[in-house]
Motif scaffolding. Structure first.
Motif, PDB file in Angstrom:
ATOM      1  N   ILE A 403       7.748  37.001  45.350  1.00 44.77           N
ATOM      2  CA  ILE A 403       8.111  38.371  45.079  1.00 44.77           C
ATOM      3  C   ILE A 403       7.582  39.372  46.152  1.00 44.77           C
ATOM      4  O   ILE A 403       7.903  40.473  46.235  1.00 44.77           O
ATOM      5  CB  ILE A 403       7.780  38.791  43.588  1.00 44.77           C
ATOM      6  N   ASP A 404       6.343  39.088  46.714  1.00 47.61           N
ATOM      7  CA  ASP A 404       5.685  39.829  47.784  1.00 47.61           C
ATOM      8  C   ASP A 404       6.544  39.939  49.186  1.00 47.61           C
ATOM      9  O   ASP A 404       6.349  40.918  49.750  1.00 47.61           O
ATOM     10  CB  ASP A 404       4.273  39.307  48.158  1.00 47.61           C
ATOM     11  N   HIS A 405       7.552  39.185  49.222  1.00 45.31           N
ATOM     12  CA  HIS A 405       8.209  38.927  50.430  1.00 45.31           C
ATOM     13  C   HIS A 405       9.773  39.439  50.117  1.00 45.31           C
ATOM     14  O   HIS A 405      10.387  40.063  51.087  1.00 45.31           O
ATOM     15  CB  HIS A 405       8.027  37.772  51.495  1.00 45.31           C
ATOM     16  N   ALA A 406      10.435  38.930  49.193  1.00 47.58           N
ATOM     17  CA  ALA A 406      11.640  39.201  48.891  1.00 47.58           C
ATOM     18  C   ALA A 406      11.935  39.047  47.399  1.00 47.58           C
ATOM     19  O   ALA A 406      11.595  38.205  46.733  1.00 47.58           O
ATOM     20  CB  ALA A 406      12.376  38.271  49.755  1.00 47.58           C
ATOM     21  N   LEU A 407      12.464  39.979  46.884  1.00 50.43           N
ATOM     22  CA  LEU A 407      12.941  40.235  45.611  1.00 50.43           C
ATOM     23  C   LEU A 407      14.337  39.926  45.530  1.00 50.43           C
ATOM     24  O   LEU A 407      15.343  40.519  46.062  1.00 50.43           O
ATOM     25  CB  LEU A 407      12.851  41.834  44.988  1.00 50.43           C
ATOM     26  N   VAL A 408      14.683  38.770  44.798  1.00 54.07           N
ATOM     27  CA  VAL A 408      15.932  38.154  44.537  1.00 54.07           C
ATOM     28  C   VAL A 408      16.573  38.257  43.182  1.00 54.07           C
ATOM     29  O   VAL A 408      15.492  37.833  42.368  1.00 54.07           O
ATOM     30  CB  VAL A 408      16.119  36.661  45.009  1.00 54.07           C
ATOM     31  N   PHE A 409      17.689  38.880  42.957  1.00 51.35           N
ATOM     32  CA  PHE A 409      17.982  38.842  41.378  1.00 51.35           C
ATOM     33  C   PHE A 409      19.602  39.266  41.448  1.00 51.35           C
ATOM     34  O   PHE A 409      20.247  39.405  42.322  1.00 51.35           O
ATOM     35  CB  PHE A 409      17.364  40.229  41.035  1.00 51.35           C
ATOM     36  N   TRP A 410      19.993  38.729  40.224  1.00 54.29           N
ATOM     37  CA  TRP A 410      21.348  39.081  39.882  1.00 54.29           C
ATOM     38  C   TRP A 410      21.466  40.507  39.615  1.00 54.29           C
ATOM     39  O   TRP A 410      21.378  40.995  38.262  1.00 54.29           O
ATOM     40  CB  TRP A 410      21.831  38.384  38.451  1.00 54.29           C
ATOM     41  N   GLN A 411      22.387  41.224  40.182  1.00 54.23           N
ATOM     42  CA  GLN A 411      22.878  42.613  39.882  1.00 54.23           C
ATOM     43  C   GLN A 411      23.994  42.461  38.644  1.00 54.23           C
ATOM     44  O   GLN A 411      23.889  43.427  37.965  1.00 54.23           O
ATOM     45  CB  GLN A 411      23.155  43.421  41.130  1.00 54.23           C
ATOM     46  N   SER A 412      24.897  41.598  38.835  1.00 54.07           N
ATOM     47  CA  SER A 412      25.904  41.411  37.654  1.00 54.07           C
ATOM     48  C   SER A 412      26.350  39.950  37.985  1.00 54.07           C
ATOM     49  O   SER A 412      25.492  39.228  38.519  1.00 54.07           O
ATOM     50  CB  SER A 412      26.935  42.314  37.984  1.00 54.07           C
ATOM     51  N   SER A 413      26.993  39.616  37.109  1.00 55.62           N
ATOM     52  CA  SER A 413      27.471  38.308  37.135  1.00 55.62           C
ATOM     53  C   SER A 413      28.132  37.582  38.507  1.00 55.62           C
ATOM     54  O   SER A 413      28.280  36.517  38.800  1.00 55.62           O
ATOM     55  CB  SER A 413      28.595  37.909  35.894  1.00 55.62           C
ATOM     56  N   MET A 414      28.509  38.952  39.151  1.00 55.52           N
ATOM     57  CA  MET A 414      29.412  38.384  40.378  1.00 55.52           C
ATOM     58  C   MET A 414      28.513  38.528  41.636  1.00 55.52           C
ATOM     59  O   MET A 414      28.717  38.185  42.865  1.00 55.52           O
ATOM     60  CB  MET A 414      30.538  39.417  40.421  1.00 55.52           C
ATOM     61  N   PHE A 583      32.541  43.393  30.600  1.00 52.05           N
ATOM     62  CA  PHE A 583      32.818  43.776  32.419  1.00 52.05           C
ATOM     63  C   PHE A 583      32.541  45.205  32.321  1.00 52.05           C
ATOM     64  O   PHE A 583      33.001  46.001  31.581  1.00 52.05           O
ATOM     65  CB  PHE A 583      34.360  43.179  32.503  1.00 52.05           C
ATOM     66  N   SER A 584      32.066  45.508  33.531  1.00 49.83           N
ATOM     67  CA  SER A 584      32.183  46.945  34.017  1.00 49.83           C
ATOM     68  C   SER A 584      32.066  46.985  35.618  1.00 49.83           C
ATOM     69  O   SER A 584      31.911  46.142  36.162  1.00 49.83           O
ATOM     70  CB  SER A 584      30.578  47.361  33.585  1.00 49.83           C
ATOM     71  N   TYR A 585      32.375  48.292  36.028  1.00 49.64           N
ATOM     72  CA  TYR A 585      32.607  48.592  37.504  1.00 49.64           C
ATOM     73  C   TYR A 585      31.141  49.054  37.981  1.00 49.64           C
ATOM     74  O   TYR A 585      31.195  49.142  39.264  1.00 49.64           O
ATOM     75  CB  TYR A 585      33.669  49.357  37.702  1.00 49.64           C
ATOM     76  N   ASN A 586      30.406  49.286  36.991  1.00 48.73           N
ATOM     77  CA  ASN A 586      28.863  49.633  37.606  1.00 48.73           C
ATOM     78  C   ASN A 586      27.907  49.032  36.536  1.00 48.73           C
ATOM     79  O   ASN A 586      27.295  49.525  35.826  1.00 48.73           O
ATOM     80  CB  ASN A 586      29.183  51.273  37.293  1.00 48.73           C
ATOM     81  N   VAL A 587      27.650  47.655  37.032  1.00 47.31           N
ATOM     82  CA  VAL A 587      26.628  46.984  36.249  1.00 47.31           C
ATOM     83  C   VAL A 587      25.286  47.360  36.748  1.00 47.31           C
ATOM     84  O   VAL A 587      25.159  47.404  38.018  1.00 47.31           O
ATOM     85  CB  VAL A 587      27.017  45.350  36.042  1.00 47.31           C
ATOM     86  N   GLN A 588      24.508  47.530  35.947  1.00 47.36           N
ATOM     87  CA  GLN A 588      22.890  47.911  36.227  1.00 47.36           C
ATOM     88  C   GLN A 588      21.984  46.753  35.691  1.00 47.36           C
ATOM     89  O   GLN A 588      22.079  46.583  34.704  1.00 47.36           O
ATOM     90  CB  GLN A 588      22.657  49.346  35.740  1.00 47.36           C
ATOM     91  N   ALA A 589      21.394  46.442  36.718  1.00 47.62           N
ATOM     92  CA  ALA A 589      20.285  45.216  36.225  1.00 47.62           C
ATOM     93  C   ALA A 589      19.203  45.945  35.916  1.00 47.62           C
ATOM     94  O   ALA A 589      18.374  45.384  35.007  1.00 47.62           O
ATOM     95  CB  ALA A 589      20.096  44.344  37.475  1.00 47.62           C
ATOM     96  N   CYS A 590      18.697  47.134  36.092  1.00 42.61           N
ATOM     97  CA  CYS A 590      17.586  47.751  36.010  1.00 42.61           C
ATOM     98  C   CYS A 590      17.414  47.941  34.445  1.00 42.61           C
ATOM     99  O   CYS A 590      18.170  48.589  33.566  1.00 42.61           O
ATOM    100  CB  CYS A 590      17.642  48.987  36.617  1.00 42.61           C
ATOM    101  N   ASN A 591      16.357  47.354  33.689  1.00 35.08           N
ATOM    102  CA  ASN A 591      15.914  47.444  32.316  1.00 35.08           C
ATOM    103  C   ASN A 591      17.148  46.925  31.219  1.00 35.08           C
ATOM    104  O   ASN A 591      17.235  47.355  30.441  1.00 35.08           O
ATOM    105  CB  ASN A 591      15.714  48.954  31.871  1.00 35.08           C
ATOM    106  N   HIS A 592      17.861  46.040  31.942  1.00 31.27           N
ATOM    107  CA  HIS A 592      18.868  45.263  30.977  1.00 31.27           C
ATOM    108  C   HIS A 592      18.535  43.901  30.832  1.00 31.27           C
ATOM    109  O   HIS A 592      19.593  43.135  30.288  1.00 31.27           O
ATOM    110  CB  HIS A 592      20.092  45.350  31.759  1.00 31.27           C
ATOM    111  N   THR A 593      17.291  43.434  30.976  1.00 34.12           N
ATOM    112  CA  THR A 593      16.889  42.071  30.466  1.00 34.12           C
ATOM    113  C   THR A 593      15.452  42.165  29.392  1.00 34.12           C
ATOM    114  O   THR A 593      15.108  43.348  29.630  1.00 34.12           O
ATOM    115  CB  THR A 593      16.460  41.191  31.570  1.00 34.12           C
ATOM    116  N   CYS A 594      15.589  41.090  28.771  1.00 31.46           N
ATOM    117  CA  CYS A 594      14.196  41.023  27.971  1.00 31.46           C
ATOM    118  C   CYS A 594      13.072  41.139  28.421  1.00 31.46           C
ATOM    119  O   CYS A 594      12.110  41.840  28.089  1.00 31.46           O
ATOM    120  CB  CYS A 594      14.463  40.057  26.812  1.00 31.46           C
ATOM    121  N   ARG A 595      12.954  40.465  29.626  1.00 33.74           N
ATOM    122  CA  ARG A 595      11.774  40.446  30.627  1.00 33.74           C
ATOM    123  C   ARG A 595      11.503  41.738  31.115  1.00 33.74           C
ATOM    124  O   ARG A 595      10.242  42.024  31.143  1.00 33.74           O
ATOM    125  CB  ARG A 595      12.095  39.408  31.772  1.00 33.74           C
ATOM    126  N   SER A 596      12.496  42.672  31.467  1.00 36.84           N
ATOM    127  CA  SER A 596      12.183  43.866  31.759  1.00 36.84           C
ATOM    128  C   SER A 596      11.310  44.829  30.623  1.00 36.84           C
ATOM    129  O   SER A 596      10.734  45.914  31.181  1.00 36.84           O
ATOM    130  CB  SER A 596      13.499  44.612  32.073  1.00 36.84           C
TER     131      SER A 596
END
Length: 847
Positions: A403-414, A583-596
């Protein structure tokens, strides 16, 4: 009196050739007015007169392009233009310009030193001028004859007539006419010894056409204009001849000698010289024509509206997108800088470079999409369909799991996003097809590949892997293929698919459709073409390919903050979500997981464009099983493991997991506003909790040492205090500087901000230049291309006033190959006592 560079025909058959003579032709046959070849460009102008004496048709052929004037309309290469409109007619095809010129219409060629001007009246054309800008040393035929050669009248008529069995040429006839003789009694000082000849011309012109006032008045008007500044010319000729003053529409008023180009909201200060004073319809002094509204209304410049996407905006109206804000002021948009970063788009085989150049990849191969000093983005195409198969990011400093060099994550299912430590952002659409969007690192223009570089200059985007700039996309793209790449540009050969694609993709252009909201921000041309090709070449599901293509346009609109609405429902492109996601046209990954819930979410605060797809509805969080659940059911993550809801002992301390957050006893005896950090409770990179650490290279792994540190979102400054990021201090030459303080060094001005120095070059003198086939560089070193063939102001200093001191105007001049521009005509206007300075060359391209 006669300008030997102008040939005229007017009234019912008066001809004034280039040599200055004049005669009358009474005929309804077609005539060659002039025909010649200059610099391998052919010109042929033919006229026909109707039974009413007026010109019924004029045909102008230049460089094999045919223009026909008939029934008050203009047809260029079978494309018809209507009668005079309020806005200036402007047509350009292969160096032919047609535009309004006072009450006249003018055609001007850029391939020849030639212009043709005519005046239309009810029933035909009463006046035609053919003007040459220079004397031509070439064979010329037709009624206009040649320069400085007398030319026998009967010989000119005989050699110029294009007779057939249905037309007749008669001997001129005339009878004494009191109106003619009264008129010429006032022109003796102008015509002198030629007065009897002109009286005969007048009587020949009017004979048998006495009831058609346009015939006589056209003759009188020409004589008045050619007599120039005689006192009679512009004062009493209409009273003597009873020729009515032409009517003007709306607020416009007729003047005998006025501006050929009427000042308007689009062009309030048109440049014109004495030659451009003609009969015209003009606004009252101090007013300009509002050419952005219906009707012919004159307004003050301050009341002029602004136009965008065909819509008018009043002064003070604001137009905003995510990337730019524009205010309407006196008919002009005043816009902020474009602050959205440029991106490279690879959507199927359609590529848009960072600088905005669009092209199609020639084969389904493996390519270097973008390459920098320590990183490379590779793409591999599927061999079954023209779509991406894999995208990979490679490099010495890139480790995806670190994570120090690249943050990789799913922004939405797509969508998967990659944010690197050096500022590059990669967004990958994973379904239903892979598409790639690369935002290059800022201030790093020295990258290469299919995406080009980022220097606002599209002319060098086709730089090959060997370092040379190619002229076309095919050799350029092939140079960036990993192996041999055979050309395989897809084509559509299935008629049913083509019909489906053409019909369904038309929704992009529908002016009242679901995408219309975005038409004023992003043109649909490129996306419409790509939609048809991608859908027509689709291997399996046509509807799926269509939806991917439509989604590319919707995504481009969303990147500017323009939401087009529920386009998927409107186009039968709805998506089904797995499990209990929505489904949404503006999916937000921020603070939408249990881990967050267990600590700060590194995805929050990232500059990400809106994405569509499936995600958890508001009030739920995605758990480890990819199911949306309430906070109370979320496990807690801590540095070293996870624990279910409830009490637990970790590192000998009593902790409690509730709503995904681990609460442990805290007793560290911290002072000076610092708080206790227990690494088991949540991972914190304690090595980066000081202002000093913000400017240092990131480590290869996260370090967490329990102890006293500044609270979340605060850092220990160089004086030992806890401050926000905005208030972090900087160090230079051993001295501590507060946020906002400036240091000047090495011709740069550096500002302390967020613990780092942000330096800018001191302003340097710039230059504006234009070269080649329409390449421009502004004073701000912005390059753009505009291949116009009119006269343009390159720089001027009137600052919106009428007392400017200088201007530089340029005009393209074609060369031996009529499709290219070799040189430019430059006009320099100078005065003294400069007061202010402003210019169009400071304007950078804005979105």
């Amino acid at each position: 009196m006669q300008n030997t560079n102008i040939c005229r025909t007017f009234g019912s058959g008066v001809v004034q050739p280039f040599n200055g003579s004049s005669f009358y032709v009474h005929s309804n046959c077609p005539f060659t007015l002039t025909r010649f070849t200059h610099n391998r460009v052919e010109c042929d102008i033919t006229t026909w007169r109707g039974d009413n004496g007026l010109l019924a048709q004029v045909e102008i052929i230049i460089n094999k392009i045919r223009t026909v004037l008939q029934n008050g309309s203009i047809m260029v290469e079978r494309k018809r233009f209507g009668k005079r409109k309020k806005t200036a007619l402007r047509h350009l095809v292969l160096f032919i310009h047609i535009f309004h010129y006072g009450i006249y219409t003018k055609l001007r060629s850029s391939l020849l030193p030639l212009s043709v001007t005519w005046h239309s009246v009810p029933g035909g054309i009463d006046t035609v001028w053919v003007e040459l800008e220079q004397e031509l040393s070439t064979d010329m035929t037709g009624l206009c004859g040649k320069h400085n050669l007398p030319g026998n009248k009967q010989q000119l008529i005989t050699e110029s007539v294009l007779a057939d069995d249905t037309c007749q040429t008669r001997d001129p006839a005339f009878a004494m006419n009191e109106e003619c003789r009264m008129f010429f009694s006032y022109t003796l000082d102008c015509l002198q010894a030629r007065t009897p000849h002109y009286i005969q011309l007048c009587e020949e012109n009017i004979y048998s056409y006495e009831k058609n006032k346009y015939i006589g008045c056209a003759f009188f008007k020409e004589v008045v204009q050619q007599c120039g500044n005689s006192s009679y010319a512009w004062n009493i000729w209409r009273m003597v001849t009873k020729c009515a003053i032409p009517s003007c529409p709306g607020d416009l008023a007729y003047v005998e000698r006025g501006a050929a180009f009427v000042p308007s909201c689009s062009n309030p200060n048109p440049r014109f010289s004495d030659q451009d004073l003609v009969s015209s319809c003009v606004c009252p002094r101090g007013k300009v024509l509002n050419d952005h509204a219906d009707g012919f209304h004159c307004v003050s410049v301050s009341s002029c509206p602004c136009v965008f996407n065909g819509k008018s905006f009043s002064t003070g109206d604001i137009r905003r997108t995510k990337c730019q804000s524009c205010v309407c002021h006196s008919g002009k948009w005043q816009c902020s800088e474009n602050f959205c970063p440029s991106r490279c788009l690879i959507e199927g085989q359609f590529v848009t470079t960072v600088d905005g150049k669009q092209y199609v990849l020639p084969g389904k191969c493996t390519y270097v999409a973008s390459q920098g000093l320590n990183w490379t983005v590779m793409i591999e195409f599927s061999q079954k369909a023209p779509s991406l198969k894999t995208v990979s990011l490679q490099g010495e400093i890139i480790v995806f799991n670190c994570i120090d060099h690249a943050l990789v994550f799913w922004q939405s299912s797509m969508y998967v996003e990659v944010h690197t430590s050096f500022g590059m952002k990669i967004q990958v659409q994973t379904s239903p097809e892979i598409q790639l969007y690369i935002t290059p690192p800022p201030n790093h223009p020295s990258y290469i590949g299919l995406c080009g570089n980022s220097n606002n200059d599209t002319t060098d985007d086709f730089t090959t892997s060997s370092g040379i700039i190619e002229n076309s996309a095919q050799p350029f793209a092939q140079s960036w293929s990993v192996d041999i790449c055979p050309v395989n540009i897809p084509t559509c050969t299935n008629t049913d698919k083509e019909i489906f694609a053409d019909e369904k993709c038309s929704v992009l252009n529908n002016p009242t459709g679901i995408f219309a909201e975005c038409h004023g921000h992003i043109p649909t041309d490129h996306y419409h073409t790509a939609c048809i090709q991608r859908t027509c070449m689709c291997g399996s599901s046509l509807q799926q390919c269509l939806c991917v293509a439509l989604g590319s346009y919707a995504k481009a609109c969303a990147s500017l903050g323009v939401i087009v609405g529920d386009w998927r429902t409107a186009t039968n492109c709805t998506l089904a979500c797995q499990k209990n996601q929505e489904f949404s046209y503006n999916v937000q990954a921020c603070n939408h997981t249990c881990r967050s819930l267990s600590g700060p979410d590194p995805r929050c605060g990232l500059d990400s464009t809106p994405v569509e797809g499936c995600g958890c509805p508001e009030g739920t969080h995605l758990n480890e099983g990819h199911i949306c659940t309430a906070k109370a059911e979320c496990v807690c993550h801590y540095y070293g493991g996870i624990t279910p809801p409830g009490s637990v002992v970790i590192d000998g301390r009593m902790c409690f997991c509730e709503n995904g957050e681990l609460q442990c006893s805290k007793d560290c005896g911290c002072k000076n506003g610092k708080v206790c950090v227990h690494c088991a409770e949540y991972p914190v990179n304690t090595a980066q909790k000081t202002c000093d650490s913000l400017s240092k290279p990131m480590g290869t792994s996260m370090t967490c040492d329990s102890g006293c540190y500044c609270p979340h979102d605060q850092y220990e400054d160089h004086r030992g205090n806890c401050v926000s990021l905005d208030n972090c201090t900087c160090v230079y030459s051993g001295k501590v500087f507060s946020a906002g303080q400036l240091v000047k060094t090495n011709c740069k001005t550096c500002t302390c901000g967020e613990g780092q120095w942000h330096c800018k070059d001191e302003p340097c003198p710039g230059k504006c230049q234009v070269y080649g086939n329409g390449h421009y560089q502004t004073f701000d070193s912005k390059w753009y291309r505009f291949d116009g063939h009119c006269q343009y102001t390159l720089v001027e200093d009137n600052c919106g006033k009428r007392n400017g001191t200088f201007s530089v105007r340029v005009e393209s001049v074609p060369c031996c190959d009529e499709a290219l521009t070799c040189s430019r005509s430059i006009i320099l206007d100078l005065q003294v006592n400069a007061v202010c300075f402003c210019d169009s060359c400071f304007s950078s391209l804005k979105t």
